[in-house]
Enzyme design. Structure first.
Site, mmCIF file in Angstrom:
data_model
loop_
_atom_site.group_PDB
_atom_site.id
_atom_site.type_symbol
_atom_site.label_atom_id
_atom_site.label_comp_id
_atom_site.label_asym_id
_atom_site.label_seq_id
_atom_site.Cartn_x
_atom_site.Cartn_y
_atom_site.Cartn_z
ATOM 1 N N GLY A 16 0.742 -1.059 0.007
ATOM 2 C CA GLY A 16 -0.274 -0.099 0.071
ATOM 3 C C GLY A 16 0.866 1.407 -0.049
ATOM 4 N N ARG A 41 2.887 2.931 12.325
ATOM 5 C CA ARG A 41 3.077 2.878 10.876
ATOM 6 C C ARG A 41 2.792 4.206 10.127
ATOM 7 N NH1 ARG A 41 3.097 -2.346 7.085
ATOM 8 N NH2 ARG A 41 5.264 -2.564 7.935
ATOM 9 N N PRO A 97 -2.432 -13.343 5.454
ATOM 10 C CA PRO A 97 -1.388 -14.419 5.811
ATOM 11 C C PRO A 97 -2.067 -15.602 5.803
ATOM 12 C CG PRO A 97 -2.037 -13.059 7.738
ATOM 13 C CD PRO A 97 -2.832 -12.361 6.678
ATOM 14 N N THR A 98 -0.986 -16.586 6.016
ATOM 15 C CA THR A 98 -1.855 -17.825 6.049
ATOM 16 C C THR A 98 -2.534 -18.003 7.521
ATOM 17 O OG1 THR A 98 0.207 -18.750 4.810
ATOM 18 C CG2 THR A 98 -0.934 -20.362 6.036
ATOM 19 N N SER A 135 -4.440 -6.668 -2.497
ATOM 20 C CA SER A 135 -4.081 -7.858 -1.767
ATOM 21 C C SER A 135 -3.982 -9.177 -2.696
ATOM 22 C CB SER A 135 -5.011 -8.131 -0.578
ATOM 23 O OG SER A 135 -4.755 -7.012 0.252
ATOM 24 N N PHE A 167 2.645 -7.007 -8.481
ATOM 25 C CA PHE A 167 3.786 -8.070 -8.705
ATOM 26 C C PHE A 167 4.945 -7.502 -8.162
ATOM 27 C CE2 PHE A 167 0.430 -8.812 -11.869
ATOM 28 C CZ PHE A 167 0.349 -10.355 -11.648
ATOM 29 N N PHE A 277 13.838 -20.322 -0.447
ATOM 30 C CA PHE A 277 13.080 -19.040 -0.774
ATOM 31 C C PHE A 277 12.334 -18.644 0.551
ATOM 32 C CE2 PHE A 277 10.089 -22.015 -2.872
ATOM 33 C CZ PHE A 277 8.768 -21.888 -1.677
ATOM 34 N N CYS A 281 5.303 -13.947 0.707
ATOM 35 C CA CYS A 281 4.642 -14.255 -0.389
ATOM 36 C C CYS A 281 4.425 -15.747 -1.013
ATOM 37 C CB CYS A 281 4.629 -13.414 -1.650
ATOM 38 S SG CYS A 281 4.149 -11.729 -1.075
HETATM 39 N N1 LIG Z 1 5.128 -7.688 0.289
HETATM 40 C C1 LIG Z 1 5.106 -7.643 -0.989
HETATM 41 O O1 LIG Z 1 6.111 -7.896 -1.444
HETATM 42 C C2 LIG Z 1 3.881 -7.845 -1.702
HETATM 43 C C3 LIG Z 1 3.873 -8.061 -3.043
HETATM 44 C C4 LIG Z 1 2.701 -8.161 -3.895
HETATM 45 C C5 LIG Z 1 1.680 -8.521 -3.155
HETATM 46 N N2 LIG Z 1 1.554 -8.726 -1.694
HETATM 47 C C6 LIG Z 1 0.176 -8.821 -0.987
HETATM 48 O O2 LIG Z 1 -0.461 -7.556 -0.751
HETATM 49 C C7 LIG Z 1 -0.902 -7.753 0.455
HETATM 50 C C8 LIG Z 1 -0.368 -6.832 1.437
HETATM 51 O O3 LIG Z 1 0.915 -7.298 1.803
HETATM 52 P P1 LIG Z 1 1.788 -6.296 2.538
HETATM 53 O O4 LIG Z 1 3.234 -6.983 2.511
HETATM 54 O O5 LIG Z 1 1.774 -4.944 2.070
HETATM 55 O O6 LIG Z 1 1.454 -6.435 4.172
HETATM 56 P P2 LIG Z 1 1.653 -5.444 5.239
HETATM 57 O O7 LIG Z 1 1.374 -6.600 6.397
HETATM 58 O O8 LIG Z 1 3.052 -5.033 5.063
HETATM 59 O O9 LIG Z 1 0.746 -4.594 5.307
HETATM 60 C C9 LIG Z 1 -0.637 -4.717 5.457
HETATM 61 C C10 LIG Z 1 -1.323 -3.518 6.401
HETATM 62 O O10 LIG Z 1 -2.675 -3.578 6.426
HETATM 63 C C11 LIG Z 1 -2.848 -2.934 7.623
HETATM 64 N N3 LIG Z 1 -4.423 -3.426 7.642
HETATM 65 C C12 LIG Z 1 -4.904 -4.808 8.060
HETATM 66 N N4 LIG Z 1 -6.372 -4.685 8.275
HETATM 67 C C13 LIG Z 1 -6.692 -3.177 7.986
HETATM 68 C C14 LIG Z 1 -7.801 -2.368 8.038
HETATM 69 N N5 LIG Z 1 -9.166 -3.187 8.279
HETATM 70 N N6 LIG Z 1 -7.754 -1.210 7.779
HETATM 71 C C15 LIG Z 1 -6.591 -0.486 7.438
HETATM 72 N N7 LIG Z 1 -5.619 -1.103 7.566
HETATM 73 C C16 LIG Z 1 -5.555 -2.307 7.809
HETATM 74 C C17 LIG Z 1 -2.081 -3.395 8.652
HETATM 75 O O11 LIG Z 1 -2.086 -2.676 9.757
HETATM 76 C C18 LIG Z 1 -0.544 -3.477 7.942
HETATM 77 O O12 LIG Z 1 0.041 -2.117 7.978
HETATM 78 C C19 LIG Z 1 -0.841 -9.311 0.824
HETATM 79 O O13 LIG Z 1 -1.980 -9.841 0.547
HETATM 80 C C20 LIG Z 1 0.185 -9.645 0.054
HETATM 81 O O14 LIG Z 1 0.222 -11.320 -0.133
HETATM 82 C C21 LIG Z 1 2.573 -8.155 -1.100
HETATM 83 O O1 LIG Z 2 16.597 -17.421 -8.070
HETATM 84 C C1 LIG Z 2 16.084 -16.964 -6.896
HETATM 85 C C2 LIG Z 2 15.400 -15.860 -6.798
HETATM 86 C C3 LIG Z 2 14.785 -15.970 -5.371
HETATM 87 N N1 LIG Z 2 15.288 -16.550 -4.462
HETATM 88 C C4 LIG Z 2 14.700 -16.450 -2.989
HETATM 89 O O2 LIG Z 2 13.168 -16.225 -3.000
HETATM 90 C C5 LIG Z 2 12.579 -15.454 -2.199
HETATM 91 C C6 LIG Z 2 11.716 -14.162 -3.008
HETATM 92 O O3 LIG Z 2 12.352 -13.645 -3.610
HETATM 93 P P1 LIG Z 2 11.780 -12.501 -4.749
HETATM 94 O O4 LIG Z 2 10.981 -13.210 -5.619
HETATM 95 O O5 LIG Z 2 13.073 -11.685 -5.497
HETATM 96 O O6 LIG Z 2 11.205 -11.586 -3.646
HETATM 97 P P2 LIG Z 2 9.660 -11.102 -3.109
HETATM 98 O O7 LIG Z 2 9.934 -9.832 -2.544
HETATM 99 O O8 LIG Z 2 9.327 -12.529 -2.267
HETATM 100 O O9 LIG Z 2 8.661 -11.203 -4.389
HETATM 101 C C7 LIG Z 2 7.954 -12.206 -4.740
HETATM 102 O O10 LIG Z 2 6.707 -12.207 -4.067
HETATM 103 C C8 LIG Z 2 6.114 -10.743 -4.361
HETATM 104 C C9 LIG Z 2 4.812 -11.143 -3.512
HETATM 105 O O11 LIG Z 2 3.675 -11.443 -3.797
HETATM 106 C C10 LIG Z 2 5.672 -10.641 -5.774
HETATM 107 O O12 LIG Z 2 4.881 -9.714 -6.102
HETATM 108 C C11 LIG Z 2 6.971 -11.036 -6.529
HETATM 109 O O13 LIG Z 2 6.568 -10.820 -7.936
HETATM 110 C C12 LIG Z 2 7.765 -12.083 -6.218
HETATM 111 O O14 LIG Z 2 8.886 -12.065 -6.876
HETATM 112 C C13 LIG Z 2 13.857 -14.894 -1.605
HETATM 113 O O15 LIG Z 2 14.078 -15.488 -0.242
HETATM 114 C C14 LIG Z 2 15.076 -14.865 -2.436
HETATM 115 O O16 LIG Z 2 16.004 -15.027 -1.884
HETATM 116 C C15 LIG Z 2 15.966 -17.547 -4.681
HETATM 117 O O17 LIG Z 2 16.173 -18.180 -3.897
HETATM 118 N N2 LIG Z 2 16.556 -17.970 -6.045
#
Ligand SMILES: NC(=O)c1ccc[n+]([C@@H]2O[C@H](COP(=O)([O-])OP(=O)(O)OC[C@H]3O[C@@H](n4cnc5c(N)ncnc54)[C@H](O)[C@@H]3O)[C@@H](O)[C@H]2O)c1
Ligand SMILES: O=c1ccn([C@@H]2O[C@H](COP(=O)(O)OP(=O)(O)O[C@H]3O[C@H](CO)[C@@H](O)[C@H](O)[C@H]3O)[C@@H](O)[C@H]2O)c(=O)[nH]1
Length: 530
Positions: A16, A41, A97-98, A135, A167, A277, A281
């Site tokens: 976000g 936060r 989360p899970t 999400s 992504f 890994f 996610c």
């Molecule tokens: N972290 C990543 O790199 C990544 C990348 C792509 C997609 N996603 C997905 O995006 C989603 C969010 O991931 P994230 O890593 O940003 O999570 P995060 O835990 O960092 O952040 C989520 C935020 O939502 C807030 N929240 C929860 N319920 C709420 C509510 N009802 N009103 C207002 N705020 C609320 C929490 O306080 C928290 O700050 C997940 O579904 C995740 O799988 C994450």
């Molecule tokens: O060749 C590789 C690439 C990555 N990793 C590991 O895999 C994990 C995930 O890496 P990476 O995919 O780079 O980071 P994330 O931030 O977890 O991103 C993934 O998860 C996000 C949340 O859904 C998606 O949005 C992204 O596209 C997807 O790459 C890490 O522990 C890396 O060290 C390896 O071991 N080998």
């Protein structure tokens, strides 16, 4: 549809915050508000000590938030309800989360926060609103949302649901958001659904080329996010499975990945063998997909995806077993230096980090574990080990934290590299990744600072409260001002016990160079070539 004036992101997390900031930067005429239940936060987002460590993010936030070079159009606030009322588009970016209890525990996603956000939008919206699932959610989540919105929404207020999965990868979030491989927008294939998709596409169109914006039906878009992560994780498990064969045969998994990756049908990315890994996610989303298959009565499909996670678990424990057997079958009383605790470099995030499992196993062997990570704090490491089932008395007894790699390695029997931070590598060239170009180091005073009750306390549902209480901000960021210098391995050798071992779980070590210094080196995916 009238032009978009106000956009709201619910959830100021890793998704976000950066997504809202980039959207605001690129659409100066649109008011973008990022809201969260966590006061701490939001306060951090309103400071120069951002709550997440992400290269290149601070300048983006400051430009849209601080009104120094242009009018402010980026706001961070805990006023969730007021912001929803004003918004034309609401992105739901809350954590999924899970599940940890109940049916599907350990597999299904916990949709409580997502549903709570949906209910809040339904209750508050006073005009037609586009709701965007950002999400990561199970396929057909939009159908559940539709029912809730219909039951709770105010009369005369129309909602259109879009799926627009994110992504970005941590550590490269800004670059990924600025230059996304694609923007995926799923909608109902009705006139109003297609119109809503067009509205969202236009917002992205201010910086993303039209040909990179893909529109699909809503179920495909929801499933495509899980599919993408499952396919990426599967590549890593595939190369890690091959790494075990390499260790047993004398082949080198780096050479295997390179040779295979030159085939343009295979490609070279995401084929870096590792200790496993991590991150919030991959494991969650593969399990989500597998659980979905289970509920759809497709047990073979469920088992197939489950095996991707199983190999990852096996890889982590295989690595620790190799450490134990190489160190003559016992770690009792031996100091083991752990380099890196975050799940990958350029992030302070430790969720699902492979280091957690390895350190846990080392503690079980009664090793004296000393951890050094350039960004992760002691409080964060302690908390992560605690929530992953280590007894805190054991952690206190067996684990210590070092402020630099030298104190960490001093008098140790082995250095174990678990995160590929550049400073650990002694290779001449560290493979380049897409970066945001800058590396501002953010700071935050307290990693798990107390969450003060906010004005909207009384309005919170039980799920909201539990979201806020259970939510771990993961904001443990150290104050470091410059890229740390490379580890001097010659110096490390001098201060270690003999024989001096290095276990490279990330393939960042040039083993030949260290062997010439006198080290015994064991590397993931490399066995004895003779
Ligand atoms: N972290 C990543 O790199 C990544 C990348 C792509 C997609 N996603 C997905 O995006 C989603 C969010 O991931 P994230 O890593 O940003 O999570 P995060 O835990 O960092 O952040 C989520 C935020 O939502 C807030 N929240 C929860 N319920 C709420 C509510 N009802 N009103 C207002 N705020 C609320 C929490 O306080 C928290 O700050 C997940 O579904 C995740 O799988 C994450
Ligand atoms: O060749 C590789 C690439 C990555 N990793 C590991 O895999 C994990 C995930 O890496 P990476 O995919 O780079 O980071 P994330 O931030 O977890 O991103 C993934 O998860 C996000 C949340 O859904 C998606 O949005 C992204 O596209 C997807 O790459 C890490 O522990 C890396 O060290 C390896 O071991 N080998």
């Amino acid at each position: 549809m009238s032009p978009v004036k106000s956009v709201c992101f619910i959830g100021a997390g890793f998704v976000g915050g950066p997504s809202g900031a980039v959207l605001a930067l690129k659409n100066p005429d649109v008011e973008v508000s990022v809201v969260d239940l966590s006061d701490t936060r939001i306060a951090a987002w309103n400071s120069d000590a951002l709550p997440i460590y992400e290269p290149g993010l601070l300048p983006v936030v400051k430009e849209a938030r601080d009104a120094e070079v242009r009018p402010q159009n980026l706001f961070f606030t805990t006023d969730v309800r007021g912001t929803i009322k004003r918004a034309d588009i609401v992105f739901i970016c809350v954590n999924t989360p899970t599940k940890t209890a109940g049916i599907g525990a350990g597999k299904a996603p916990n949709m409580a926060y997502f549903e709570s956000a949906t209910r809040m939008i339904a209750a508050e919206a006073e005009k037609d609103t586009i709701i965007v699932e950002k999400s990561t959610v199970p396929c057909r989540t939009a159908a559940n949302m539709r029912e809730i919105l219909k039951a709770i929404g105010k009369p005369g207020v129309n909602f259109e649901i879009l799926s627009n999965p994110e992504f970005l990868a941590e550590g490269t979030a800004v670059a990924d958001l600025m230059r996304p491989d694609r923007i995926l927008i799923g909608s109902m294939q009705t006139p109003s659904g297609l119109e809503a998709a067009e509205v969202l596409a236009n917002l992205y169109g201010s910086w993303v080329p039209k040909e990179n914006i893909l529109k699909t039906n809503i179920w495909s878009s929801e499933l495509a996010k899980l599919a993408a992560n499952a396919l990426l994780a599967q590549r890593i498990s595939s190369i890690n499975a091959l790494s075990a064969i390499c260790e047993a045969t004398g082949a080198d998994v780096g050479e295997i990945a390179y040779a295979a990756g030159l085939d343009s049908r295979i490609g070279s990315r995401m084929l870096q063998a590792s200790v496993g890994f991590g991150g919030s996610c991959f494991r969650k989303d593969v399990l989500n997909l597998s659980y979905m298959a289970e509920t759809l009565h497709l047990p073979e499909v469920a088992a197939y995806w489950q095996s991707v996670v199983a190999i990852n678990e096996w890889q982590k424990s295989r690595f620790t077993k190799r450490i134990i057997s190489t160190l003559y079958g016992t770690l009792t009383g031996k100091k083991i230096a752990v380099y890196g605790f975050s799940y990958k470099k350029n992030t302070a995030d430790t969720r699902e980090s492979a280091a957690i499992s390895v350190v846990k196993d080392l503690i079980a062997e009664q090793a004296k574990v000393c951890i050094y990570d350039p960004q992760v704090t002691k409080a964060q490491i302690w908390e992560e080990l605690d929530i992953n089932g280590c007894h805190l008395e054991d952690v206190e007894k067996y684990v210590s934290i070092a402020q630099n790699p030298y104190d960490c390695a001093s008098e140790s029997h082995a250095v174990v590299v678990l995160t590929e931070w550049d400073e650990f590598s002694n290779k001449d060239v560290v493979p380049a990744k897409k970066t945001a170009g800058e590396n501002p180091q953010q700071l935050l005073p307290s990693p798990v600072a107390s969450e003060h009750s906010s004005d909207n306390e009384m309005e919170m549902t039980p799920a909201d409260k539990s979201a806020r209480e259970r939510y771990n901000p993961r904001i443990a960021i150290k104050h470091t001002e410059a890229q740390n210098a490379k580890v001097d391995w010659e110096q490390i050798f001098d201060i270690m016990e003999r024989p001096a071992f290095v276990f490279d779980g990330r393939r960042v070590i040039d083993a030949g160079k260290l062997q010439r210094l006198g080290f015994h080196v064991e590397c993931i995916g490399r066995g004895n070539p003779f």
